[in-house]
Design a protein around this motif. Structure first.
Motif, PDB file in Angstrom:
ATOM      1  N   GLY A   1      49.084  35.842   1.822  1.00 38.71           N
ATOM      2  CA  GLY A   1      49.492  34.788   0.912  1.00 38.71           C
ATOM      3  C   GLY A   1      50.949  34.389   0.942  1.00 38.71           C
ATOM      4  O   GLY A   1      51.294  33.319   0.437  1.00 38.71           O
ATOM      5  N   LEU A   2      51.822  35.208   1.503  1.00 38.12           N
ATOM      6  CA  LEU A   2      53.252  34.876   1.488  1.00 38.12           C
ATOM      7  C   LEU A   2      53.537  33.600   2.257  1.00 38.12           C
ATOM      8  O   LEU A   2      54.188  32.682   1.742  1.00 38.12           O
ATOM      9  CB  LEU A   2      54.081  36.039   2.048  1.00 38.12           C
ATOM     10  CG  LEU A   2      55.588  35.778   2.157  1.00 38.12           C
ATOM     11  CD1 LEU A   2      56.184  35.472   0.786  1.00 38.12           C
ATOM     12  CD2 LEU A   2      56.283  36.971   2.796  1.00 38.12           C
TER      13      LEU A   2
ATOM     14  N   VAL B   1      54.951  30.056   0.576  1.00 34.09           N
ATOM     15  CA  VAL B   1      56.203  29.458   1.033  1.00 34.09           C
ATOM     16  C   VAL B   1      55.938  28.069   1.606  1.00 34.09           C
ATOM     17  O   VAL B   1      56.647  27.102   1.290  1.00 34.09           O
ATOM     18  CB  VAL B   1      56.887  30.383   2.068  1.00 34.09           C
ATOM     19  CG1 VAL B   1      57.994  29.657   2.807  1.00 34.09           C
ATOM     20  CG2 VAL B   1      57.416  31.638   1.386  1.00 34.09           C
ATOM     21  N   ALA B   2      54.901  27.943   2.417  1.00 33.71           N
ATOM     22  CA  ALA B   2      54.561  26.640   3.011  1.00 33.71           C
ATOM     23  C   ALA B   2      54.227  25.617   1.940  1.00 33.71           C
ATOM     24  O   ALA B   2      54.641  24.450   2.041  1.00 33.71           O
ATOM     25  CB  ALA B   2      53.401  26.801   3.980  1.00 33.71           C
ATOM     26  N   ARG B   3      53.505  26.036   0.920  1.00 35.90           N
ATOM     27  CA  ARG B   3      53.132  25.117  -0.169  1.00 35.90           C
ATOM     28  C   ARG B   3      54.382  24.565  -0.864  1.00 35.90           C
ATOM     29  O   ARG B   3      54.490  23.361  -1.121  1.00 35.90           O
ATOM     30  CB  ARG B   3      52.225  25.852  -1.161  1.00 35.90           C
ATOM     31  CG  ARG B   3      51.641  25.003  -2.238  1.00 35.90           C
ATOM     32  CD  ARG B   3      50.593  25.730  -3.097  1.00 35.90           C
ATOM     33  NE  ARG B   3      50.946  27.116  -3.421  1.00 35.90           N
ATOM     34  CZ  ARG B   3      50.356  28.187  -2.890  1.00 35.90           C
ATOM     35  NH1 ARG B   3      49.401  28.063  -2.007  1.00 35.90           N
ATOM     36  NH2 ARG B   3      50.727  29.400  -3.248  1.00 35.90           N
TER      37      ARG B   3
ATOM     38  N   CYS C   1      58.524  23.620   8.463  1.00 35.78           N
ATOM     39  CA  CYS C   1      58.946  25.008   8.553  1.00 35.78           C
ATOM     40  C   CYS C   1      58.201  25.686   9.688  1.00 35.78           C
ATOM     41  O   CYS C   1      56.980  25.571   9.796  1.00 35.78           O
ATOM     42  CB  CYS C   1      58.651  25.720   7.234  1.00 35.78           C
ATOM     43  SG  CYS C   1      59.066  27.465   7.246  1.00 35.78           S
ATOM     44  N   ASN C   2      58.938  26.378  10.530  1.00 35.06           N
ATOM     45  CA  ASN C   2      58.363  27.197  11.594  1.00 35.06           C
ATOM     46  C   ASN C   2      58.642  28.640  11.231  1.00 35.06           C
ATOM     47  O   ASN C   2      59.795  29.032  11.038  1.00 35.06           O
ATOM     48  CB  ASN C   2      59.000  26.833  12.937  1.00 35.06           C
ATOM     49  CG  ASN C   2      58.618  25.428  13.344  1.00 35.06           C
ATOM     50  OD1 ASN C   2      57.550  25.224  13.870  1.00 35.06           O
ATOM     51  ND2 ASN C   2      59.493  24.464  13.062  1.00 35.06           N
ATOM     52  N   VAL C   3      57.579  29.440  11.122  1.00 39.19           N
ATOM     53  CA  VAL C   3      57.682  30.825  10.663  1.00 39.19           C
ATOM     54  C   VAL C   3      57.558  31.780  11.844  1.00 39.19           C
ATOM     55  O   VAL C   3      56.661  31.630  12.675  1.00 39.19           O
ATOM     56  CB  VAL C   3      56.583  31.144   9.625  1.00 39.19           C
ATOM     57  CG1 VAL C   3      56.690  32.586   9.142  1.00 39.19           C
ATOM     58  CG2 VAL C   3      56.640  30.177   8.451  1.00 39.19           C
ATOM     59  N   VAL C   4      58.449  32.762  11.892  1.00 40.15           N
ATOM     60  CA  VAL C   4      58.378  33.834  12.868  1.00 40.15           C
ATOM     61  C   VAL C   4      58.380  35.137  12.075  1.00 40.15           C
ATOM     62  O   VAL C   4      59.285  35.377  11.268  1.00 40.15           O
ATOM     63  CB  VAL C   4      59.572  33.801  13.842  1.00 40.15           C
ATOM     64  CG1 VAL C   4      59.524  34.987  14.792  1.00 40.15           C
ATOM     65  CG2 VAL C   4      59.610  32.483  14.616  1.00 40.15           C
ATOM     66  N   ALA C   5      57.357  35.958  12.292  1.00 40.69           N
ATOM     67  CA  ALA C   5      57.287  37.238  11.596  1.00 40.69           C
ATOM     68  C   ALA C   5      57.957  38.310  12.433  1.00 40.69           C
ATOM     69  O   ALA C   5      57.648  38.482  13.607  1.00 40.69           O
ATOM     70  CB  ALA C   5      55.829  37.611  11.330  1.00 40.69           C
TER      71      ALA C   5
ATOM     72  N   VAL D   1      64.761  25.830  -2.911  1.00 41.08           N
ATOM     73  CA  VAL D   1      63.323  25.764  -3.195  1.00 41.08           C
ATOM     74  C   VAL D   1      62.742  27.173  -3.252  1.00 41.08           C
ATOM     75  O   VAL D   1      61.963  27.508  -4.151  1.00 41.08           O
ATOM     76  CB  VAL D   1      62.598  24.902  -2.135  1.00 41.08           C
ATOM     77  CG1 VAL D   1      61.087  25.054  -2.222  1.00 41.08           C
ATOM     78  CG2 VAL D   1      62.998  23.430  -2.281  1.00 41.08           C
ATOM     79  N   LEU D   2      63.133  28.019  -2.324  1.00 40.77           N
ATOM     80  CA  LEU D   2      62.622  29.392  -2.282  1.00 40.77           C
ATOM     81  C   LEU D   2      63.147  30.231  -3.440  1.00 40.77           C
ATOM     82  O   LEU D   2      62.417  31.067  -3.991  1.00 40.77           O
ATOM     83  CB  LEU D   2      62.973  30.025  -0.944  1.00 40.77           C
ATOM     84  CG  LEU D   2      62.324  29.347   0.266  1.00 40.77           C
ATOM     85  CD1 LEU D   2      62.915  29.882   1.555  1.00 40.77           C
ATOM     86  CD2 LEU D   2      60.805  29.500   0.247  1.00 40.77           C
TER      87      LEU D   2
END
Length: 132
Positions: free
Chosen positions: A83-84, A88-90, A99-103, A123-124
């Motif tokens: 869900g994280l 964040v995307a929402r 947004c491009n996410v890298v874990a 926003v975050l």
């Protein structure tokens, strides 16, 4: 040390940090050029994607189209947390931010349009306060 899996704890503990610099996504089919120190890589059939500082890409003559700010979510998120990324995307979608996410093993890293990176952090931060 195990990462956090509880969504509420993840959201309240986001602690987004905007890293200094401008970052770009580029791709290569051979060795990483001298002077280029990627912050992230992804191997794809078409080549090796590199996320690098813009000045390194420019100095090496690497092509790119997207210039990003790099935000690290300093909460230690588990790789199997649910869900994280969606939460964040929402939030970023609601204000029209890509947004491009890298874990990473310890943290998630967000690459957002450089000119709106400070706004993305705000926003975050609001998301984290609302989740408390």
């Amino acid at each position: 040390m195990n990462g956090e899996t509880d969504l509420r704890a993840l959201l309240t503990g986001l602690r987004p940090q905007l890293n200094p610099g401008r970052y770009v996504f580029t791709t290569i089919r051979s060795a990483i050029p001298s002077g280029v120190d990627p912050v992230a890589t992804v191997r794809e059939p078409e080549g090796l994607t590199l996320v690098v500082r813009q000045e390194e890409a420019d100095a090496a003559g690497l092509p790119y189209e997207y210039v990003a700010g790099w935000i690290t979510l300093r909460v230690h998120s588990a790789l199997d947390a649910v869900g994280l990324t969606a939460a964040v995307a929402r939030e970023l979608t609601a204000v029209g931010l890509s947004c491009n996410v890298v874990a990473g093993f310890h943290h998630d890293h967000l690459f957002v349009p450089v000119e709106r990176a400070a706004e993305a952090v705000e926003v975050l931060l609001r998301l984290a306060r609302r989740s408390a």
